[in-house]
Design an enzyme around this catalytic site. Structure first.
Site, mmCIF file in Angstrom:
data_model
loop_
_atom_site.group_PDB
_atom_site.id
_atom_site.type_symbol
_atom_site.label_atom_id
_atom_site.label_comp_id
_atom_site.label_asym_id
_atom_site.label_seq_id
_atom_site.Cartn_x
_atom_site.Cartn_y
_atom_site.Cartn_z
ATOM 1 N N HIS A 80 0.872 -1.186 0.000
ATOM 2 C CA HIS A 80 0.000 0.000 0.000
ATOM 3 C C HIS A 80 0.909 1.236 0.000
ATOM 4 O O HIS A 80 0.770 2.112 -0.825
ATOM 5 C CB HIS A 80 -0.912 -0.025 1.229
ATOM 6 C CG HIS A 80 -1.841 1.148 1.335
ATOM 7 N ND1 HIS A 80 -2.964 1.164 2.114
ATOM 8 C CD2 HIS A 80 -1.800 2.387 0.771
ATOM 9 C CE1 HIS A 80 -3.596 2.333 2.012
ATOM 10 N NE2 HIS A 80 -2.892 3.102 1.208
ATOM 11 N N GLU A 138 0.947 7.995 -3.452
ATOM 12 C CA GLU A 138 1.787 7.502 -2.344
ATOM 13 C C GLU A 138 3.146 8.213 -2.320
ATOM 14 O O GLU A 138 3.647 8.583 -1.272
ATOM 15 C CB GLU A 138 1.974 5.983 -2.474
ATOM 16 C CG GLU A 138 0.717 5.189 -2.152
ATOM 17 C CD GLU A 138 0.266 5.358 -0.698
ATOM 18 O OE1 GLU A 138 1.102 5.272 0.208
ATOM 19 O OE2 GLU A 138 -0.951 5.570 -0.481
ATOM 20 N N HIS A 142 3.720 10.585 0.884
ATOM 21 C CA HIS A 142 4.591 10.023 1.923
ATOM 22 C C HIS A 142 6.076 10.084 1.557
ATOM 23 O O HIS A 142 6.915 10.348 2.406
ATOM 24 C CB HIS A 142 4.205 8.563 2.203
ATOM 25 C CG HIS A 142 2.749 8.394 2.559
ATOM 26 N ND1 HIS A 142 2.252 8.720 3.790
ATOM 27 C CD2 HIS A 142 1.698 7.940 1.838
ATOM 28 C CE1 HIS A 142 0.940 8.475 3.818
ATOM 29 N NE2 HIS A 142 0.576 7.993 2.633
#
Ligand code: U2P
Length: 260
Positions: A80, A138, A142
């Site tokens: 993920h 993502e 992050h």
């Protein structure tokens, strides 16, 4: 102009100045960002998803959703994200960095497609307010906060893949007998201890009903395993006995237009 109107105008002006000086309000994290700069993170969290559970939500198909390609659909935990975290249970997001550019990771696309596929048709919003691919979301959200451990987009995706291969959660669980099944239920404590024995860290678990949906493990900045923040319960939303649904046992309509 009436005096209440002048007071309101003043209040609006003061608010605008405060926001301009301090930066933006990050709703998800609940942190006020100072000029876009957030304090350095404390540790990493590798979040893995179980496609057999996640894909049960698929109602419609599209080419970007790995749940839809039955022939090469994954039967292992897939990535993920690699998230940067604070010890107080919050996390930074959308730190400074360039927008995602898939060309920078062109040499990683093969393992990325296999082990970091999107399990949805929706295009998540990036930090630059554009909707785009799962990887871009993502990486921007992050990966940009992983400085100074990870310096750029390529390093972020390569590092994540390497950590994922080194800490092979699927292998550990399969070897302990926790294999995909639509009828078996497994004790949550057994799953947690298998990971503890293998990696010396307690995983965080997320369930959808009684099916395991995510398993997350945490790392120091040198990628040695550590426990996640103390105030989060490792059991998360999971009951005492959980299932690991076999991949492909859900039902979806095979058209390629709508999003899930
Ligand atoms: O849990 C919902 C979403 O919040 C983000 N998250 C959650 C826990 C955590 O420790 N760190 C973190 O970033 C994830 O956001 P996403 O990357 O999916 O946008 C998670 O899905």
């Amino acid at each position: 102009m009436s005096s209440p109107a002048i007071v309101n105008l003043w209040m609006l002006l003061v608010c605008c100045i405060l926001i301009a000086v301090k930066g933006g309000w990050d709703e998800e994290v609940g942190l006020l960002r100072r000029g876009g700069k957030q304090r350095q993170f404390d540790y990493f969290k590798l979040a893995l998803q179980w496609p057999g559970t996640y894909c049960r939500k698929t109602r419609h198909c599209c080419s970007s959703n790995a749940c839809c390609s039955r022939s090469n659909s994954p039967s292992v935990f897939t990535i993920h994200g690699l998230w940067t975290e604070y010890n107080d249970g919050t996390w930074p997001s959308c730190c400074s960095g360039r927008p995602f550019d898939q060309k920078e990771i062109s040499t990683l696309l093969e393992p990325m497609r296999k082990y970091w596929p999107s399990l949805s048709c929706s295009s998540p919003r990036s930090c630059h307010h554009k909707k785009g691919p799962f990887w871009g979301h993502e990486g921007e959200k992050h990966g940009t906060c992983a400085y100074p451990v990870v310096l750029d987009e390529y390093e972020f995706f390569l590092t994540t893949l390497n950590v994922y291969f080194k800490y092979n959660v699927t292998e550990v669980l399969f070897e302990a007998g926790y294999v995909p099944s639509d009828s078996e239920k497994y004790p949550l404590g057994g799953i947690i201890s298998s990971i503890q024995n293998a990696f010396h860290t307690t995983p965080e678990l997320v369930c959808s009903g009684d099916a395991l949906e995510e398993l997350r493990i945490c790392f120091y900045k040198n990628f040695e395993p550590r426990d996640c923040a103390h105030d989060t319960s490792s059991r998360g939303s999971c009951p005492q006995y959980v299932s690991l649904p076999a991949h492909g046992s859900w039902g979806f309509r095979s058209n390629t237009t709508a999003a899930s």
